[in-house]
Write a protein that holds these residues in place. Sequence first.
Motif, PDB file in Angstrom:
ATOM      1  N   GLN A  19       1.016  -1.167  -0.223  1.00 39.97           N
ATOM      2  CA  GLN A  19      -0.028  -0.043   0.177  1.00 39.97           C
ATOM      3  C   GLN A  19       0.889   1.255   0.023  1.00 39.97           C
ATOM      4  O   GLN A  19       0.485   2.344  -0.025  1.00 39.97           O
ATOM      5  CB  GLN A  19      -1.111   0.142   1.099  1.00 39.97           C
ATOM      6  N   ASN A  52     -11.227   3.400   0.238  1.00 40.96           N
ATOM      7  CA  ASN A  52     -11.516   4.354  -0.985  1.00 40.96           C
ATOM      8  C   ASN A  52     -10.376   4.214  -1.910  1.00 40.96           C
ATOM      9  O   ASN A  52      -9.167   4.706  -1.366  1.00 40.96           O
ATOM     10  CB  ASN A  52     -11.679   5.629  -0.386  1.00 40.96           C
ATOM     11  N   ARG A  54      -9.364   6.031  -3.864  1.00 43.35           N
ATOM     12  CA  ARG A  54      -8.712   7.415  -4.256  1.00 43.35           C
ATOM     13  C   ARG A  54      -7.808   7.651  -3.119  1.00 43.35           C
ATOM     14  O   ARG A  54      -6.845   8.200  -3.134  1.00 43.35           O
ATOM     15  CB  ARG A  54      -9.621   8.599  -4.317  1.00 43.35           C
ATOM     16  N   ASN A 112      -5.991   9.152   8.730  1.00 43.07           N
ATOM     17  CA  ASN A 112      -6.110   7.826   8.086  1.00 43.07           C
ATOM     18  C   ASN A 112      -7.441   7.657   7.507  1.00 43.07           C
ATOM     19  O   ASN A 112      -7.468   7.241   6.511  1.00 43.07           O
ATOM     20  CB  ASN A 112      -5.559   6.912   9.025  1.00 43.07           C
ATOM     21  N   SER A 143      -3.764   1.458  15.619  1.00 46.68           N
ATOM     22  CA  SER A 143      -2.583   2.166  15.343  1.00 46.68           C
ATOM     23  C   SER A 143      -2.104   3.020  16.393  1.00 46.68           C
ATOM     24  O   SER A 143      -3.092   3.423  17.305  1.00 46.68           O
ATOM     25  CB  SER A 143      -3.169   3.028  14.095  1.00 46.68           C
ATOM     26  N   THR A 179       2.554   2.038  14.742  1.00 40.99           N
ATOM     27  CA  THR A 179       2.631   2.671  13.335  1.00 40.99           C
ATOM     28  C   THR A 179       3.985   3.227  12.870  1.00 40.99           C
ATOM     29  O   THR A 179       4.051   3.127  11.737  1.00 40.99           O
ATOM     30  CB  THR A 179       1.226   3.438  13.364  1.00 40.99           C
TER      31      THR A 179
HETATM   32  P1  HMG Z   1     -14.679   9.324   3.964  1.00 42.23           P
HETATM   33  O1  HMG Z   1     -14.109  10.194   2.815  1.00 42.23           O
HETATM   34  O2  HMG Z   1     -14.660   9.917   5.315  1.00 42.23           O
HETATM   35  O3  HMG Z   1     -15.790   8.535   3.650  1.00 42.23           O
HETATM   36  O4  HMG Z   1     -13.634   8.030   3.862  1.00 42.23           O
HETATM   37  P2  HMG Z   1     -17.112   8.864   2.789  1.00 42.23           P
HETATM   38  O5  HMG Z   1     -18.180   7.597   3.337  1.00 42.23           O
HETATM   39  O6  HMG Z   1     -17.573  10.003   2.966  1.00 42.23           O
HETATM   40  O7  HMG Z   1     -16.748   8.285   1.326  1.00 42.23           O
HETATM   41  C1  HMG Z   1     -15.954   9.040   0.301  1.00 42.23           C
HETATM   42  C2  HMG Z   1     -15.962   8.358  -0.952  1.00 42.23           C
HETATM   43  O8  HMG Z   1     -15.196   7.227  -0.765  1.00 42.23           O
HETATM   44  C3  HMG Z   1     -17.216   8.051  -1.476  1.00 42.23           C
HETATM   45  O9  HMG Z   1     -17.196   7.994  -3.029  1.00 42.23           O
HETATM   46  C4  HMG Z   1     -17.454   6.680  -0.956  1.00 42.23           C
HETATM   47  O10 HMG Z   1     -18.442   5.846  -1.930  1.00 42.23           O
HETATM   48  C5  HMG Z   1     -16.015   6.148  -1.220  1.00 42.23           C
HETATM   49  P3  HMG Z   1     -17.665   9.171  -3.873  1.00 42.23           P
HETATM   50  O11 HMG Z   1     -18.961   9.364  -3.430  1.00 42.23           O
HETATM   51  O12 HMG Z   1     -16.781  10.362  -3.273  1.00 42.23           O
HETATM   52  O13 HMG Z   1     -17.269   8.888  -5.068  1.00 42.23           O
HETATM   53  N1  HMG Z   1     -15.807   5.004  -0.164  1.00 42.23           N
HETATM   54  C6  HMG Z   1     -15.354   3.822  -0.411  1.00 42.23           C
HETATM   55  N2  HMG Z   1     -15.027   3.315  -1.882  1.00 42.23           N
HETATM   56  C7  HMG Z   1     -14.519   1.961  -1.909  1.00 42.23           C
HETATM   57  N3  HMG Z   1     -14.172   1.116  -0.866  1.00 42.23           N
HETATM   58  C8  HMG Z   1     -14.817   1.747   0.460  1.00 42.23           C
HETATM   59  C9  HMG Z   1     -15.241   2.898   0.356  1.00 42.23           C
HETATM   60  N4  HMG Z   1     -15.665   3.670   1.693  1.00 42.23           N
HETATM   61  C10 HMG Z   1     -15.887   4.996   1.217  1.00 42.23           C
HETATM   62  N5  HMG Z   1     -14.497   0.953   1.908  1.00 42.23           N
HETATM   63  C11 HMG Z   1     -12.589   5.895   4.312  1.00 42.23           C
HETATM   64  C12 HMG Z   1     -13.461   7.067   4.795  1.00 42.23           C
HETATM   65  C13 HMG Z   1     -12.030   5.153   5.621  1.00 42.23           C
HETATM   66  C14 HMG Z   1     -13.170   5.206   3.492  1.00 42.23           C
HETATM   67  C15 HMG Z   1     -11.399   6.645   3.731  1.00 42.23           C
HETATM   68  O14 HMG Z   1     -10.531   7.573   4.475  1.00 42.23           O
HETATM   69  C16 HMG Z   1     -10.279   5.685   3.381  1.00 42.23           C
HETATM   70  O15 HMG Z   1     -10.542   4.660   2.503  1.00 42.23           O
HETATM   71  N6  HMG Z   1      -9.120   5.538   4.016  1.00 42.23           N
HETATM   72  C17 HMG Z   1      -7.997   4.759   3.826  1.00 42.23           C
HETATM   73  C18 HMG Z   1      -7.134   4.379   4.734  1.00 42.23           C
HETATM   74  C19 HMG Z   1      -6.250   3.205   4.816  1.00 42.23           C
HETATM   75  O16 HMG Z   1      -6.259   2.458   3.713  1.00 42.23           O
HETATM   76  N7  HMG Z   1      -5.293   3.646   5.308  1.00 42.23           N
HETATM   77  C20 HMG Z   1      -3.925   2.557   5.306  1.00 42.23           C
HETATM   78  C21 HMG Z   1      -4.224   1.307   6.101  1.00 42.23           C
HETATM   79  S1  HMG Z   1      -4.407   1.458   7.682  1.00 42.23           S
HETATM   80  C22 HMG Z   1      -2.509   1.111   8.198  1.00 42.23           C
HETATM   81  O17 HMG Z   1      -1.989   0.883   7.327  1.00 42.23           O
HETATM   82  C23 HMG Z   1      -2.583   0.906   9.667  1.00 42.23           C
HETATM   83  C24 HMG Z   1      -2.259  -0.652  10.248  1.00 42.23           C
HETATM   84  O18 HMG Z   1      -1.245  -1.371   9.411  1.00 42.23           O
HETATM   85  C25 HMG Z   1      -1.834  -0.884  11.625  1.00 42.23           C
HETATM   86  C26 HMG Z   1      -0.521   0.072  11.934  1.00 42.23           C
HETATM   87  O19 HMG Z   1       0.284  -0.038  11.395  1.00 42.23           O
HETATM   88  O20 HMG Z   1      -0.872   0.964  12.809  1.00 42.23           O
HETATM   89  C27 HMG Z   1      -3.613  -1.415   9.622  1.00 42.23           C
END
Ligand code: HMG
Length: 300
Positions: A19, A52, A54, A112, A143, A179
């Motif tokens: 990622q 998401n 994006r 995040n 995290s 993290t």
């Molecule tokens: P948001 O903007 O608050 O959510 O995002 P929303 O509900 O307002 O949706 C915005 C847009 O995202 C919409 O699309 C939704 O349909 C779409 P639009 O209408 O604008 O075209 N959407 C999605 N699309 C596909 N799949 C979904 C989804 N949800 C909404 N599931 C959200 C909130 C959480 C979705 C966003 O902030 C996000 O995707 N963030 C990515 C976070 C991420 O992946 N971070 C890295 C992983 S975590 C990590 O690495 C830590 C870990 O390893 C542990 C550690 O090391 O600490 C686990």
Amino acid sequence: MTIPQSVKLVEVGPRDGLQNESAAVSTADKINLIHGLIGAGVSYIEAGSFVNPRSVPQMADSDQVFAGLRSTDAITLAALTPNLKGFERAMESGIKEVAVFASASEGFSQKNINCTIAESLTRFEPLMQAARDQGVAVRGYISCVVGCPYDGMVTPQQVDLVSRALFDMGCYEVSLGDTIGVGTAGHFKRLLDHLLLRTSADKLALHCHDTYGQALANICASLEYGIATVDASVAGLGGCPYALNATGNVASEDVVYMLKGMGISTGIDLDKLIEVGQSISSLLGKPTNSHVARARSNAA
Ligand code: HMG
Ligand code: MG
């Protein structure tokens, strides 16, 4: 407490690792990587995420990755899902286990997943209900269990609050994410002393990024508390797009090598794992972050 005789290694390279890679990795190469890990004996692999696209374009093809995987009942292929939409996408891909992810610090939660800690927990509720209805196991991540890139140091009490919420909503295990890799064995001892007042060690996992080179020491200290599930990433790939200075997870090869030396089994073939790490590193055009793999190739 005696140290465990075997450890479950949760391989997060295909998700946490990739990622954060700027080089594009094709779907076919991701599938090859995961099949290589299975061939090396890894039995739990976090193979992608349904977030998401994006926000994290590197994971946009997770549905195609899962569609191309050959698996058996002995292997768990899991995905990260932030909300019900992600869970539904995961179900369309036939996934049997997902992970939700919250933060112990408000700053990281906002950056995040664009919401407060409390809002994130509320978002998980319909996902947890759907998972219960469909018999899907849910792992929880927290995290920033020691430090946050935005808010500074984090207390064990903050982690405890979030972990209790995740257990109460039905997570079978909580993985403690350092993290940004700032934690030391002292931090983890204090954290586990606190968490283990209410939780048993078999419900906790360690997820160490190795930014400050402390990961193996932290894992070693946690084994003494009975922790028997350790997250790691082949070749030490990755980091987190929302924690800019964080390096990848501790390398799986280094964890397997250390555990082997301690007489703790993982079921993983170290030589094959090193080969998998070498091939993904050369595909990415960068050296491996595994000390063990580097030492072996220097000796060859
Ligand atoms: P948001 O903007 O608050 O959510 O995002 P929303 O509900 O307002 O949706 C915005 C847009 O995202 C919409 O699309 C939704 O349909 C779409 P639009 O209408 O604008 O075209 N959407 C999605 N699309 C596909 N799949 C979904 C989804 N949800 C909404 N599931 C959200 C909130 C959480 C979705 C966003 O902030 C996000 O995707 N963030 C990515 C976070 C991420 O992946 N971070 C890295 C992983 S975590 C990590 O690495 C830590 C870990 O390893 C542990 C550690 O090391 O600490 C686990
Ligand atoms: Mg991580």
